[in-house]
Design a protein around this motif. Structure first.
Motif, PDB file in Angstrom:
ATOM      1  N   MET A  17     -27.042   7.234 -40.396  1.00 40.58           N
ATOM      2  CA  MET A  17     -26.822   6.609 -39.106  1.00 40.58           C
ATOM      3  C   MET A  17     -28.178   6.289 -38.493  1.00 40.58           C
ATOM      4  N   ALA A  18     -28.279   5.147 -37.896  1.00 37.85           N
ATOM      5  CA  ALA A  18     -29.510   4.726 -37.232  1.00 37.85           C
ATOM      6  C   ALA A  18     -29.794   5.641 -36.048  1.00 37.85           C
ATOM      7  N   PRO A  19     -31.068   5.813 -35.670  1.00 38.95           N
ATOM      8  CA  PRO A  19     -31.368   6.693 -34.535  1.00 38.95           C
ATOM      9  C   PRO A  19     -30.691   6.250 -33.238  1.00 38.95           C
ATOM     10  N   TRP A  20     -30.467   4.961 -33.064  1.00 35.84           N
ATOM     11  CA  TRP A  20     -29.794   4.463 -31.858  1.00 35.84           C
ATOM     12  C   TRP A  20     -28.602   3.629 -32.302  1.00 35.84           C
ATOM     13  N   THR A  21     -27.422   4.168 -32.119  1.00 37.84           N
ATOM     14  CA  THR A  21     -26.199   3.491 -32.530  1.00 37.84           C
ATOM     15  C   THR A  21     -25.325   3.279 -31.311  1.00 37.84           C
ATOM     16  N   LYS A  22     -24.734   2.126 -31.213  1.00 36.77           N
ATOM     17  CA  LYS A  22     -23.821   1.835 -30.103  1.00 36.77           C
ATOM     18  C   LYS A  22     -22.517   2.579 -30.365  1.00 36.77           C
ATOM     19  N   VAL A  23     -22.054   3.322 -29.384  1.00 36.82           N
ATOM     20  CA  VAL A  23     -20.821   4.087 -29.490  1.00 36.82           C
ATOM     21  C   VAL A  23     -19.825   3.519 -28.495  1.00 36.82           C
ATOM     22  N   VAL A  24     -18.637   3.218 -28.971  1.00 36.60           N
ATOM     23  CA  VAL A  24     -17.570   2.721 -28.107  1.00 36.60           C
ATOM     24  C   VAL A  24     -16.442   3.739 -28.147  1.00 36.60           C
ATOM     25  N   LEU A  25     -16.018   4.226 -26.980  1.00 37.58           N
ATOM     26  CA  LEU A  25     -14.916   5.176 -26.902  1.00 37.58           C
ATOM     27  C   LEU A  25     -13.621   4.418 -26.666  1.00 37.58           C
ATOM     28  N   VAL A  26     -12.624   4.733 -27.460  1.00 38.78           N
ATOM     29  CA  VAL A  26     -11.326   4.075 -27.354  1.00 38.78           C
ATOM     30  C   VAL A  26     -10.260   5.157 -27.216  1.00 38.78           C
ATOM     31  N   TRP A  27      -9.382   5.001 -26.235  1.00 39.55           N
ATOM     32  CA  TRP A  27      -8.299   5.950 -26.031  1.00 39.55           C
ATOM     33  C   TRP A  27      -7.164   5.632 -26.989  1.00 39.55           C
ATOM     34  N   ILE A  28      -6.701   6.646 -27.736  1.00 35.85           N
ATOM     35  CA  ILE A  28      -5.624   6.467 -28.705  1.00 35.85           C
ATOM     36  C   ILE A  28      -4.507   7.445 -28.354  1.00 35.85           C
ATOM     37  N   LEU A  29      -3.292   6.951 -28.272  1.00 38.73           N
ATOM     38  CA  LEU A  29      -2.136   7.739 -27.842  1.00 38.73           C
ATOM     39  C   LEU A  29      -1.519   8.500 -29.015  1.00 38.73           C
ATOM     40  N   PHE A  30      -2.200   9.536 -29.509  1.00 39.50           N
ATOM     41  CA  PHE A  30      -1.649  10.342 -30.602  1.00 39.50           C
ATOM     42  C   PHE A  30      -1.575  11.817 -30.267  1.00 39.50           C
ATOM     43  N   HIS A  31      -1.946  12.201 -29.074  1.00 40.93           N
ATOM     44  CA  HIS A  31      -2.011  13.613 -28.746  1.00 40.93           C
ATOM     45  C   HIS A  31      -0.886  14.060 -27.814  1.00 40.93           C
ATOM     46  N   ILE A  32       0.204  13.352 -27.797  1.00 37.28           N
ATOM     47  CA  ILE A  32       1.306  13.674 -26.893  1.00 37.28           C
ATOM     48  C   ILE A  32       1.894  15.030 -27.266  1.00 37.28           C
ATOM     49  N   GLY A  33       2.116  15.867 -26.259  1.00 37.00           N
ATOM     50  CA  GLY A  33       2.757  17.155 -26.476  1.00 37.00           C
ATOM     51  C   GLY A  33       1.789  18.298 -26.744  1.00 37.00           C
ATOM     52  N   GLN A  93     -30.188   4.543 -23.268  1.00 36.27           N
ATOM     53  CA  GLN A  93     -30.012   4.930 -24.658  1.00 36.27           C
ATOM     54  C   GLN A  93     -29.961   6.447 -24.757  1.00 36.27           C
ATOM     55  N   VAL A  94     -29.055   6.926 -25.580  1.00 35.62           N
ATOM     56  CA  VAL A  94     -28.871   8.357 -25.782  1.00 35.62           C
ATOM     57  C   VAL A  94     -28.787   8.598 -27.276  1.00 35.62           C
ATOM     58  N   SER A  95     -29.469   9.623 -27.747  1.00 36.19           N
ATOM     59  CA  SER A  95     -29.380   9.949 -29.168  1.00 36.19           C
ATOM     60  C   SER A  95     -28.014  10.565 -29.457  1.00 36.19           C
ATOM     61  N   TRP A  96     -27.590  10.490 -30.705  1.00 33.24           N
ATOM     62  CA  TRP A  96     -26.292  11.052 -31.097  1.00 33.24           C
ATOM     63  C   TRP A  96     -26.273  12.553 -30.834  1.00 33.24           C
ATOM     64  N   SER A  97     -27.341  13.252 -31.172  1.00 33.54           N
ATOM     65  CA  SER A  97     -27.366  14.706 -30.964  1.00 33.54           C
ATOM     66  C   SER A  97     -27.312  15.036 -29.470  1.00 33.54           C
ATOM     67  N   GLY A  98     -27.984  14.216 -28.637  1.00 32.64           N
ATOM     68  CA  GLY A  98     -27.932  14.432 -27.196  1.00 32.64           C
ATOM     69  C   GLY A  98     -26.541  14.196 -26.633  1.00 32.64           C
ATOM     70  N   LEU A  99     -25.896  13.132 -27.107  1.00 27.91           N
ATOM     71  CA  LEU A  99     -24.531  12.827 -26.674  1.00 27.91           C
ATOM     72  C   LEU A  99     -23.562  13.929 -27.093  1.00 27.91           C
ATOM     73  N   LYS A 100     -23.684  14.364 -28.325  1.00 29.28           N
ATOM     74  CA  LYS A 100     -22.804  15.425 -28.842  1.00 29.28           C
ATOM     75  C   LYS A 100     -22.973  16.709 -28.033  1.00 29.28           C
ATOM     76  N   LEU A 101     -24.215  17.058 -27.709  1.00 32.33           N
ATOM     77  CA  LEU A 101     -24.474  18.257 -26.909  1.00 32.33           C
ATOM     78  C   LEU A 101     -23.846  18.144 -25.527  1.00 32.33           C
ATOM     79  N   LYS A 102     -24.009  16.982 -24.882  1.00 36.41           N
ATOM     80  CA  LYS A 102     -23.417  16.774 -23.545  1.00 36.41           C
ATOM     81  C   LYS A 102     -21.896  16.868 -23.583  1.00 36.41           C
ATOM     82  N   ILE A 103     -21.284  16.229 -24.585  1.00 37.92           N
ATOM     83  CA  ILE A 103     -19.822  16.262 -24.711  1.00 37.92           C
ATOM     84  C   ILE A 103     -19.338  17.686 -24.934  1.00 37.92           C
TER      85      ILE A 103
END
Length: 106
Positions: free
Chosen positions: A1-17, A41-51
């Motif tokens: 993975m490149a050091p700076w990758t664009k991340v798009v969050l998409v809501w998926i309806l599979f967690h019902i119940g 810009q946020v690194s993947w490791s930084g984003l993962k830590l925040k999440i």
């Protein structure tokens, strides 16, 4: 993975119940409507830590407000690990999770 990758969050309806997953879905829906700055810009490791930190805080809040939670007396702080799950393989981790599930339900 490149050091700076664009991340798009998409809501998926599979967690019902599934209570925890439904809460994550609600937060994902809210995030979709928030405006994001284009130049930050946020690194993947930084984003993962925040999440992970945010999710741990949400989980601890839920844990502290549960009623009739007998396991809370034994483990009030979820960050203090009873079993080091980091050292378990996926199958062992699944078994440990299932052992604790009855305590987490009520």
């Amino acid at each position: 993975m490149a050091p700076w990758t664009k991340v798009v969050l998409v809501w998926i309806l599979f967690h019902i119940g599934i209570a925890g997953n439904e809460k994550v879905d609600q937060h994902a829906k809210l995030a979709l409507n928030q405006e994001m700055p284009g130049d930050k810009q946020v690194s993947w490791s930084g984003l993962k830590l925040k999440i992970n930190t945010h999710l741990e805080q949400l989980w601890q809040t839920d844990w502290d407000t549960e009623v009739n939670n007998k396991l809370h007396e034994i483990r009030p702080n979820l960050n203090e690990r009873i079993i080091s799950v980091e050292r378990l393989n996926r199958k062992q981790g699944t078994v440990v999770s299932r052992l604790f599930q009855p305590f987490m339900d009520h």
